[in-house]
Design a protein around this motif. Structure first.
Motif, PDB file in Angstrom:
ATOM      1  N   MET A   1       0.812  -1.206   0.000  1.00  0.00           N
ATOM      2  CA  MET A   1       0.000   0.000   0.000  1.00  0.00           C
ATOM      3  C   MET A   1       0.854   1.269   0.000  1.00  0.00           C
ATOM      4  O   MET A   1       0.353   2.375  -0.079  1.00  0.00           O
ATOM      5  CB  MET A   1      -0.939  -0.004   1.206  1.00  0.00           C
ATOM      6  N   HIS A   2       2.180   1.096   0.090  1.00  0.00           N
ATOM      7  CA  HIS A   2       3.065   2.261   0.014  1.00  0.00           C
ATOM      8  C   HIS A   2       2.918   2.985  -1.316  1.00  0.00           C
ATOM      9  O   HIS A   2       3.294   4.140  -1.436  1.00  0.00           O
ATOM     10  CB  HIS A   2       4.516   1.831   0.228  1.00  0.00           C
TER      11      HIS A   2
ATOM     12  N   SER B   1       1.065   6.335  -0.907  1.00  0.00           N
ATOM     13  CA  SER B   1       1.888   7.439  -0.403  1.00  0.00           C
ATOM     14  C   SER B   1       2.824   7.953  -1.487  1.00  0.00           C
ATOM     15  O   SER B   1       3.043   9.157  -1.628  1.00  0.00           O
ATOM     16  CB  SER B   1       2.763   6.988   0.767  1.00  0.00           C
ATOM     17  N   ILE B   2       3.386   7.010  -2.232  1.00  0.00           N
ATOM     18  CA  ILE B   2       4.334   7.388  -3.281  1.00  0.00           C
ATOM     19  C   ILE B   2       3.614   8.190  -4.364  1.00  0.00           C
ATOM     20  O   ILE B   2       4.115   9.219  -4.830  1.00  0.00           O
ATOM     21  CB  ILE B   2       5.021   6.122  -3.843  1.00  0.00           C
TER      22      ILE B   2
ATOM     23  N   SER C   1       2.871  11.773  -3.075  1.00  0.00           N
ATOM     24  CA  SER C   1       4.014  12.682  -3.071  1.00  0.00           C
ATOM     25  C   SER C   1       4.442  12.994  -4.506  1.00  0.00           C
ATOM     26  O   SER C   1       4.890  14.095  -4.801  1.00  0.00           O
ATOM     27  CB  SER C   1       5.132  12.138  -2.185  1.00  0.00           C
ATOM     28  N   MET C   2       4.256  12.033  -5.425  1.00  0.00           N
ATOM     29  CA  MET C   2       4.583  12.293  -6.835  1.00  0.00           C
ATOM     30  C   MET C   2       3.667  13.381  -7.410  1.00  0.00           C
ATOM     31  O   MET C   2       4.138  14.300  -8.089  1.00  0.00           O
ATOM     32  CB  MET C   2       4.433  11.009  -7.652  1.00  0.00           C
TER      33      MET C   2
ATOM     34  N   GLU D   1       4.740  16.769  -6.226  1.00  0.00           N
ATOM     35  CA  GLU D   1       5.995  17.189  -6.863  1.00  0.00           C
ATOM     36  C   GLU D   1       5.741  17.607  -8.323  1.00  0.00           C
ATOM     37  O   GLU D   1       6.251  18.630  -8.785  1.00  0.00           O
ATOM     38  CB  GLU D   1       6.990  16.020  -6.785  1.00  0.00           C
TER      39      GLU D   1
ATOM     40  N   ILE E   1       7.944  -1.849  -5.919  1.00  0.00           N
ATOM     41  CA  ILE E   1       6.735  -1.097  -6.273  1.00  0.00           C
ATOM     42  C   ILE E   1       5.905  -1.940  -7.246  1.00  0.00           C
ATOM     43  O   ILE E   1       6.428  -2.435  -8.248  1.00  0.00           O
ATOM     44  CB  ILE E   1       7.091   0.259  -6.914  1.00  0.00           C
TER      45      ILE E   1
ATOM     46  N   MET F   1      13.303   3.645  -9.155  1.00  0.00           N
ATOM     47  CA  MET F   1      11.952   4.173  -8.928  1.00  0.00           C
ATOM     48  C   MET F   1      12.017   5.667  -9.199  1.00  0.00           C
ATOM     49  O   MET F   1      12.003   6.477  -8.280  1.00  0.00           O
ATOM     50  CB  MET F   1      11.413   3.832  -7.539  1.00  0.00           C
ATOM     51  N   ASP F   2      12.100   6.014 -10.484  1.00  0.00           N
ATOM     52  CA  ASP F   2      12.399   7.392 -10.862  1.00  0.00           C
ATOM     53  C   ASP F   2      11.296   8.022 -11.710  1.00  0.00           C
ATOM     54  O   ASP F   2      10.676   7.352 -12.534  1.00  0.00           O
ATOM     55  CB  ASP F   2      13.691   7.436 -11.691  1.00  0.00           C
ATOM     56  N   ILE F   3      11.085   9.324 -11.476  1.00  0.00           N
ATOM     57  CA  ILE F   3      10.307  10.122 -12.424  1.00  0.00           C
ATOM     58  C   ILE F   3      11.313  10.590 -13.466  1.00  0.00           C
ATOM     59  O   ILE F   3      12.287  11.270 -13.124  1.00  0.00           O
ATOM     60  CB  ILE F   3       9.684  11.371 -11.763  1.00  0.00           C
TER      61      ILE F   3
END
Lengths: 116, 251
Positions: free
Chosen positions: A1-2, A5-6, A9-10, A13, A39, A107-109
């Motif tokens: 379920m993280h 949250s990820i 925050s994405m 941003e 992920i 795990m990058d944008i």
């Protein structure tokens, strides 16, 4: 379920960067997620598509995720190889467990596309 | 009437109307999805280092004995060191209350549903804890994470040492099922060792699995009930307090 949250925050941003660039909308966001990052890609997409609706700047953004394969280099015989074995990978040639991770934990944008 | 959704007024529909006409621009970002948390974690870490606070982040499944370990640690060390505890839970302040009964300041962080603590919550909790301490220096901060072996391993809280716990009744397959928790931790504590005679728990295999994932793990086998192994845990903490700041994770 993280992933929720990820995704939250994405979205914050992305909105910040889009505002800096005076964007009208974000049309797409490109991510790179490694096979062993932990992920779950479907969960992250699901969370992003739910959360983005709250922000008009992002609500039409399409999320595009490139899954990066898990690759290692063997420290003993120096060959590099791809594997799906996340927990205890070993070299397919010499069976060594002494490996260097080359890719798969990303795990990058990467970038986003804006309408300005 | 709006053609798209049938409402009274004509208005923009970013969801189903095209993003046309404007100029398209690609902005390179190239940053981690966890950047916001990592930034807050660095801030926490600076605070811990500059105030000489040795910080541990305890993660495990629910019911592994995190709170009991902290209660026993509080009893043993509270006269020697100034301790503080941040308790993470989805709901209730039962755990913080258990710690306070041992005479140690504790702040309950309730996440209201989230399955892990993040660095922003820790930052808030730290300020509350320092308020309770009223100017007294803190030597050791224990952060008890929400009971969960998956999500907490993603979120750096700025701690020096991450501790993962598994209790004997949970079974021996935790390291291989939850590799990230073991790969990102410095210390592995096997709890409830007094129950080993009653469970099929091959302790050597569990240690071997954990060390294959992370050869640098320091392993303790303890029973808070009988006190077995607790002395080594206390010695580990005492030795950590001797190392000069900034404190580092690892051995």
């Amino acid at each position: 379920m993280h992933e929720v949250s990820i995704a939250l925050s994405m979205v914050n941003e992305l909105a910040r960067i889009a505002k800096e660039n005076n964007a009208k909308y974000i049309s797409a966001v490109n991510l790179r997620i490694g096979r062993s990052s932990g992920i779950v890609i479907d969960s992250l997409k699901f969370a992003f598509d739910a959360i983005k609706l709250e922000n008009p700047l992002i609500s039409s953004a399409e999320i595009v995720i490139e899954e990066v394969p898990l690759r290692y280099e063997c420290n003993d015989c120096k060959i590099s190889f791809e594997t799906d074995y996340i927990h205890f990978p070993s070299c397919p040639d010499c069976k060594s467990y002494s490996l260097k991770l080359l890719s798969g934990d990303e795990m990058d944008i990467v970038n986003m596309e804006l309408e300005v | 009437m709006c053609d798209t959704c049938g409402c009274e007024n004509s208005h923009e529909h970013p969801l189903h109307s095209p993003l046309t006409k404007g100029e398209v621009k690609t902005v390179e970002i190239n940053q981690s999805l966890l950047k916001a948390n990592e930034d807050a974690a660095s801030h926490n870490r600076e605070h811990f280092d500059s105030n000489g606070i040795f910080t541990l982040n305890l993660i495990s499944s629910p019911g592994s004995g995190k709170t009991t370990l902290l209660e026993k640690t509080a009893e043993a060390l509270k006269d020697e060191f100034s301790l503080g505890v941040l308790e993470g839970d989805i709901e209730t302040d039962l755990d913080a209350e258990r710690i306070r009964k041992k005479g140690v300041p504790a702040v309950q962080l309730t996440t209201g549903g989230a399955c892990h603590l993040d660095s922003v919550l820790i930052h808030k909790g730290m300020h509350e804890l320092e308020h309770q301490l009223n100017g007294k220096k803190m030597d050791i901060l224990f952060i008890e994470n929400v009971g969960n072996l998956v999500c907490p391993s993603f979120f750096n809280l700025g701690e020096h040492v991450r501790v993962v716990l598994v209790s004997v009744p949970e079974g021996p397959d935790k390291p291989i099922k939850y590799p990230k928790a073991f790969k990102t931790s410095h210390v592995f504590i096997i709890t409830k060792s007094d129950l080993l005679p009653y469970f099929d728990f091959d302790i050597e295999k569990v240690k071997k699995d954990a060390l294959s994932l992370n050869p640098d793990l320091k392993i303790f086998v303890i029973s808070a009930t009988t006190g077995d192994g607790m002395g080594e845990w206390f010695t580990f903490l005492r030795n950590k307090l001797k190392s000069p700041p900034p404190l580092r994770g690892g051995d």
